[in-house]
Design a protein around this motif. Sequence first.
Motif: not given
Length: 452
Positions: A142-146, A305-319, A429-432
């Motif tokens: 999961i870490e390597s994929l996200t 790129p939607t999956a990658g955007q979701l992971f990036t928003s979580i990683k950077n905690d844009t929500q 885009p934020s995770s929300r």
Amino acid sequence: MWRVLGWVSIVLTGVLVAGSLTAYGAYLNLVGSINQEKIDEAALGSRPPKVGKALNILLIGSDQRDGANGKYGRVAGERSDTIILAHVSPKRDGATMISFPRDSMVRLPTCKSRTGQVLPARTGMINESFNYGGATCTWRTIESLTGIHIDHFAKVDFSGFKTVVDALGGVEVCLSSPVNDPKSKLNLPAGRQTVKGEDALGYVRLRYNIGNDGSDLGRIKRQQLFMASLVKKATSSDILTDPVQLNGFLTAAARTVTTDSNFNIDKMRELAGSVKGLSTGAVRFVTVPTRPWTLDPNRVEWVQPTAGQLFTSIKNDTQAKTTPKQPVKPKLPPNQVRVQVLNGTTTAGLASGVADDLQQRGFNIAKVGNAPGGPYAKTQLRYGPNGAGGVDTVAVALQSAATKQSVPNARTSTVYLVVGADWKGVKPPSSRSLSNQLGGISAKTNICATPQ
């Protein structure tokens, strides 16, 4: 105090169960009942850096079928039919739960098997990682994929799931049609009803004889609806104010949970105490976007790129970042707004890049071109009376303020974005917002209004 336990025990039973149980396990002398597993940190390899104070917990639903689980069929090994990454924001005021479909075909990293054999990197189903290398391999996968740093993991099996549901007196579900499925041992009428015990387990395992949606993705959606309903029930259940019932609940449930050995009592207590202000609507469940795999339609691959955007928003905690107050609240969502992007600068191709960014935010792009009369020093938003409802939606999606220019004689509803020299880009885009685009579910979701 007891209400806090309800949050953590259910959010982490549905998603963060281990944290809640142990947080109050010390208080109720239950810590000894919780199983712990040492994670081989060296085997995790090169890891993503930890960003901020957010907490990421990997939840694994195990289908191990020995002991009390033997009645569900004796099958060698242990698979993870459920993989969820629970992200709790730094301020502990929001949580996003990402479900990973077990049929996802992904690049699995090099891992050690349970017997110590080194398994080379390969393409395979995501849940193979747990069967071959246990929690450590799933963690690394999961870490390597996200690219998201995981802090802890919690594993719950069949019996543990039933114990938690039964302790709450059952959970409400809503079926659009009757179900009679021998494989999941489920026989239920249509409509709203409360399930517990074997029926509750059968419902979340259900994949066949359920209308037109017998896919793994359909099962994930039902699981998310169930967990959202679980959260709602837990925050209003009498068990949270009854120490005797609560003690019985924790004693039984703690015996079926396994966490990593670093998830110690101090960390669990801190987590349990920090989520007091978490509201039901602040816990959202979302699934990684997928499509049929090109080599086998019975498997899925992630949509980029939607999956990658979701992971990036979580990683950077844009929500979790505070968005400055806007003078006017947008009246329309991005998918109801048409935008024409005009390049008002001397930078060739800029309009096309801006259009791509806006499209990823959910906007409909009408056309791309060059702005007549340029270059322009300032970015502008031009709109007619029919576009007034969408101009604010575009404005709040931009990194910097744009000058709004009303064109009274315009009859189109399209909003014209003239990109000027002061252009700073489109907000990520934020995770929300991604959760909303991907059909995110929360405890406020009407379970009977959602087909299942």
